[in-house]
Design an enzyme around this catalytic site. Structure first.
Site, PDB file in Angstrom:
ATOM      1  N   ASP A 105       0.840  -1.203   0.000  1.00  0.00           N
ATOM      2  CA  ASP A 105       0.000   0.000   0.000  1.00  0.00           C
ATOM      3  C   ASP A 105       0.880   1.259   0.000  1.00  0.00           C
ATOM      4  OD1 ASP A 105      -3.050   0.852   0.585  1.00  0.00           O
ATOM      5  OD2 ASP A 105      -1.783   2.048   1.907  1.00  0.00           O
ATOM      6  N   HIS A 274      -7.179  -6.751   0.108  1.00  0.00           N
ATOM      7  CA  HIS A 274      -6.069  -5.802   0.052  1.00  0.00           C
ATOM      8  C   HIS A 274      -4.893  -6.168   0.939  1.00  0.00           C
ATOM      9  CE1 HIS A 274      -4.047  -1.973  -0.327  1.00  0.00           C
ATOM     10  NE2 HIS A 274      -4.217  -1.676   0.943  1.00  0.00           N
TER      11      HIS A 274
END
Length: 293
Positions: A105, A274
């Site tokens: 991320d 994610h």
């Protein structure tokens, strides 16, 4: 979590301190976390990696126990260039001039910038569940904007997002993590407690907003300059993403990174959302061992 790891606040200059945990005696491997987490995101794979590498996990500038400096002109304080410089100095302080690097991320975006600005430092680079920032902004559509609404919310002028998030910080954090996570129970309550504690520290919400404001302004300027100068990543790359997340549905992830690299780029999707290190720790560990080992 992180049994046997040493911990320290590393002075990286300019009044900045970067929190780190270190364990192992093999080649150095730096792991960088994303939003809205801390180094704790690596807790499921850090210990087995430390059997083969000297594992360094840090909190990025503005996150966790690291310093949260005031924002500066043009958001330069939270540019990925500034955040990458922190990590280079932290690793040098630990005695590592060259190292393996992985980022998830926001940590992947810092790792991208680090690999460009300090190419001589990075032996191999892995990025998790991201496409390049400029690519993602340039290809924004409704589906992307709905899934990544926070990219457009957090960049609003101070202090509207800070106030709204701060009014129900724990609710916001839990809601954000659960909506991006496709594996039930993947984020343990111990880890969640650590994320809540870090997210509610003074200055943390503002620092994260500044991270995103920088991404929409000065970081794009730096990326544009790289493109004009034909600067590309020169270290071999591993690209991993969640098959049930947004990035893989919206982008040809490997192709996007091949456009930014002169070296070999390969990758794969895992059956998760994610948060790969927590939702798919065994697969992430195996991929890291194959790529870095």
């Amino acid at each position: 979590m992180f049994e046997g790891f040493s911990s320290d606040l590393i002075d990286v200059g300019g009044g900045m301190q970067i929190f780190s945990r270190v364990k192992g005696s093999g080649p150095p491997l730096l792991l960088l976390h994303g939003y809205p987490q801390t180094h704790v995101c690596w807790h499921k794979i850090a210990e087995p990696l430390a059997e083969h590498f000297t594992v360094v996990v840090t909190d990025l500038r503005g996150y966790g126990a690291s310093s949260k400096p005031a924002d500066g002109p043009a958001h330069v304080t939270y540019s990925k260039r500034s955040m990458a410089d922190d990590q280079v100095r932290a690793m040098a302080s630990l005695g590592f001039e060259r190292f393996y690097l992985a980022g998830h991320d926001r940590g992947g975006r810092v790792a991208h910038r680090l690999a460009l600005d300090h190419s001589d430092r990075v032996l191999r680079l892995a990025v998790l569940d991201i496409a390049p920032t400029a690519t993602m902004y340039a290809n924004t559509n409704r589906a992307f904007a709905e899934a990544y609404y926070h990219w457009f919310f957090l960049i609003q002028p101070f202090d509207m997002p800070e106030r709204l998030i701060g009014a129900e910080a724990e609710y916001y954090l839990r809601s954000t993590l659960s909506s991006w996570c496709k594996g039930e129970g993947a984020i343990s309550e111990e880890a969640m407690g650590a994320y809540i504690s870090a997210f509610t520290r003074p200055g943390a919400i503002h620092a994260a907003c500044e991270d995103y404001r920088a991404a929409a302004t000065i970081d794009l300027e730096h990326d544009r300059s790289d493109d004009l100068a034909s600067r590309r990543i020169s270290s071999p790359m591993l690209v991993l993403w969640g098959g049930r997340g947004t990035v893989g549905r919206q982008f040809d992830v490997v192709a996007c990174w091949r456009e930014k690299s002169t070296a070999l780029v390969h990758g794969e999707a895992f059956d998760c959302g994610h948060f790969l290190p927590e939702e798919a720790p065994e697969e992430t560990l195996a991929a890291f061992m194959k790529f870095f080992g």
